[in-house]
Design an enzyme around this catalytic site. Sequence first.
Site, PDB file in Angstrom:
ATOM      1  CB  THR A  32     -67.938 -29.333  14.947  1.00 49.81           C
ATOM      2  OG1 THR A  32     -66.999 -28.643  14.092  1.00 49.81           O
ATOM      3  CG2 THR A  32     -68.036 -28.576  16.264  1.00 49.81           C
ATOM      4  CD  GLU A  33     -63.325 -32.446  13.035  1.00 50.26           C
ATOM      5  OE1 GLU A  33     -62.183 -31.985  12.943  1.00 50.26           O
ATOM      6  OE2 GLU A  33     -63.950 -32.515  14.121  1.00 50.26           O
ATOM      7  CB  VAL A  34     -69.486 -36.384  14.251  1.00 48.87           C
ATOM      8  CG1 VAL A  34     -68.298 -37.297  14.506  1.00 48.87           C
ATOM      9  CG2 VAL A  34     -69.749 -35.488  15.449  1.00 48.87           C
TER      10      VAL A  34
END
Length: 257
Positions: free
Chosen positions: A133-135
């Site tokens: 989920t970094e983006v």
Amino acid sequence: MSAVLTEIIDRIGYITLNRPEKRNALSPELIAGLQEAFEGMNENEKVKVIVLRAKGKAFCAGADLAYLQQLQNFSYEENLSDSRKLMRLFNLIYSMPKVVIAEIQGHALAGGCGLATVCDFAFAVPDALFGYTEVRIGFVPALVSVFLQEQIGAAKTQELLLSGEFISASKAAELGLITGVEPEEFLVKSVSEFAAKLISQNSGFSMGKTKTLLRELNQESRDKSLQLAAEANARARAHDDCKKGIASFLNKTSPDW
């Protein structure tokens, strides 16, 4: 209280994430503790198979964002040094000769999903969610991209990393991200029995040499890619999008992208 617990039972080395109150987020102490624990289990002749598990409802929620926010005031060199610590941990788990099994009793997100990725086998409960989920917070899933692409291929890696979507345990198994899905009440028993089967039926020498061979096939390119990924990780921390995303997450608001 130690962030990482260890014990050995019937030749299985158990390594347990022990920050349930923080959803086992990857703090510097936890990363260092895991590095020490895996190195110790790898060198211990009484251990044939390693199981990575966690206390609490979440397996691992990823990076400790409060700490990541502090790192935004660090220099590039300091951030690069910090990024390489997680790189070394991921690479150790992925490349060490002993088989590592992840016992995933809850959500595994971002860096936590990365932990699951670098294990040789992974079993999860049906309700566990997975996702890189970094983006969503303006960050770059750099380190895990190297291992994930090697494991499931470029197209599926791109789909997961660019979308940042949560996926179910069944979908994770379908993609090859995890080995299988087990009912919550049977997860511990199933993992223990699977580990015991590896111990009783397989040669430790053969498993170790086989895993080492598989890792050596792409080692040169992987090592180069990991260095590039660590640099990308360090640069991303100083970007305005990352600062905005982390601040929004900590304040429980949605960033305006």
